[in-house]
Design an enzyme around this catalytic site. Structure first.
Site, PDB file in Angstrom:
ATOM      1  N   LYS A   1     -89.856 -25.100 -25.133  1.00 13.80           N
ATOM      2  CA  LYS A   1     -89.157 -26.387 -25.346  1.00 13.80           C
ATOM      3  C   LYS A   1     -89.828 -27.158 -26.493  1.00 13.80           C
ATOM      4  O   LYS A   1     -90.957 -26.840 -26.894  1.00 13.80           O
ATOM      5  CB  LYS A   1     -89.220 -27.204 -24.060  1.00 13.80           C
TER       6      LYS A   1
ATOM      7  N   TYR B   1    -106.109 -50.799 -43.626  1.00 15.49           N
ATOM      8  CA  TYR B   1    -105.448 -51.993 -43.109  1.00 15.49           C
ATOM      9  C   TYR B   1    -106.333 -52.708 -42.088  1.00 15.49           C
ATOM     10  O   TYR B   1    -107.000 -52.058 -41.273  1.00 15.49           O
ATOM     11  CB  TYR B   1    -104.131 -51.604 -42.420  1.00 15.49           C
TER      12      TYR B   1
END
Ligand code: PLP
Length: 389
Positions: free
Chosen positions: A33, A271
């Site tokens: 999956k 940042y």
């Protein structure tokens, strides 16, 4: 190519072969999956079958249909198929369907009649996780069994399997594993008492397959292996790392240094200026970021492995990961150069960070680290042809 994931299909075959051995006479279903946990659905499905898996398992019908579209004919089970899924195509394409409720049963029977093919189903039983499946020991369960038995009598469906899923298999000593097995056994007894015969019973995932204790009690007639076929441990703390489990990590993630430069002590990085350099150093700007699936909250216990001169060394993350790049501290005397490729994670054999290290550095599990890798990162499959017996 500024970043790419190498996927070693030989390693995947070897991991599957190890699970196959652990499954003994039970069958092995390889879970592919979510694009084979980020490793690439079709090449991994093929390699898993070459490695000895007899079944494939996916969550969504779309994933099962993609397997068929590529020519893969192996028995395939899909278990997360909300009402409205394309059951007609699934049945036409010979896909086994999981049934967690009467509503699903009704929809699948209706599709089977329309298509003119008898659907093959696996009854999904909730033995304690309160997630997928009909609650065992409930009136819903009894009603669902009665409806299934009735549909079998009328030749509307074929019941192939009854299955469940562990909540805590990655904690092999937890009593809950035993309790779930006991509930599963009682559910199977009820099913037999109703006159239904169901050939396949399955509950084990990778963790249950790899733990001797739970393997013995949860083997039944099929085992479903996911994370382990990609060479990763279900849980390092309780079960040990890949190496100690005999698994080989399949994915190596590489990226280019967009820039290498000297930066002096006192400078802030990234940042929020969340990191301040304590000394002069050389920084590397790695050309990957959270848009690619690198966790934004990863801390300095992850980073990249740089080959420079003798062997190589780890360069930890410094500052915050941004959308397309993150910064690592290469060390003042590093010989890394702008344009070099570095390893973000790999099997750890020569000192690389591993997917487990990245999981630890960002408060998640290795499953998420590999699965979240985005579509901007090309997958390169190595060893399409089996290179060892
Ligand atoms: C994902 C999944 C698995 C595989 O679990 P692993 O821990 O990766 O082995 C098995 N069964 C079901 C139902 C799943 O959803």
């Amino acid at each position: 190519m500024r970043a790419f994931a190498e996927v070693d299909l030989d390693a995947l075959r070897a991991n599957v072969a190890l699970l196959r051995e652990k499954a003994g006479s039970a069958r092995l279903l390889a879970v592919v999956k979510a694009d084979a946990y980020g490793h690439g659905l079709i090449p991994c499905a093929k390699a898993a079958l070459e490695g000895g898996a007899q079944w494939l398992g996916v969550a969504l019908l779309e994933e099962a249909l993609a397997l068929r579209a590529s020519g893969i004919k192996a028995r395939t089970l899909a278990w997360m198929t909300p009402l409205g899924s394309d059951f007609d195509s699934a049945i036409r394409e010979d896909i086994d369907l999981s049934i967690p409720s009467r509503e699903h049963l009704k929809a699948v029977i209706a599709s089977g009649r329309k298509v003119g093919v008898r659907p093959r189903i696996h009854l999904e039983i909730d033995t304690g996780m309160s997630r997928g499946g009909v609650m065992s020991e409930s009136s819903d369960f009894r009603e669902l069994i009665a409806e299934i038995a009735d549909a079998v009598k009328r030749d509307l469906i074929e019941v192939v399997g009854a299955w469940s899923h562990f909540a805590r298999a990655d904690e092999p000593e937890e009593a809950m594993n035993e309790e779930q097995v006991a509930r599963f056994d009682r559910a199977l007894d009820e099913i037999f008492a109703s006159g239904l015969s169901i050939p396949l019973h399955h509950i084990a995932n990778s963790a249950a397959t790899l733990s001797d204790r739970n393997n013995a009690r949860a083997r039944y007639s099929m085992m479903r292996g996911g994370i382990a076929i990609y060479g990763l441990s279900p849980e390092v703390k309780t079960m040990g790392d890949s190496r100690s489990l005999g698994l080989k990590p399949v994915m190596t993630l590489k990226a280019q240094l967009q820039l290498v430069k000297d930066v002096s002590a006192g400078s802030s990085v990234g940042y929020g200026a969340s990191a301040i350099l304590e000394r002069d150093t050389k920084l590397g700007v790695v050309a990957m970021g959270y848009a690619d699936g690198i966790p934004r909250n990863a801390n300095s216990s992850a980073g990249v492995f740089v080959i420079d001169g003798k062997g190589g060394r780890r360069a930890p993350i410094i500052g915050r990961v941004s959308m397309d790049q993150f910064v690592v501290d290469l060390g003042k005397d590093s010989r890394a150069k702008t344009g070099d490729f570095v390893t973000v994670f790999g099997d750890g054999a020569t000192g690389e960070y591993t997917a487990d290290d990245w999981a630890h550095a960002s408060g998640t599990i290795s499953y998420e680290i590999v699965t979240r890798l985005g579509p901007r990162v090309p997958r390169i499959w190595r060893n399409h042809e089996r290179s060892s017996g």
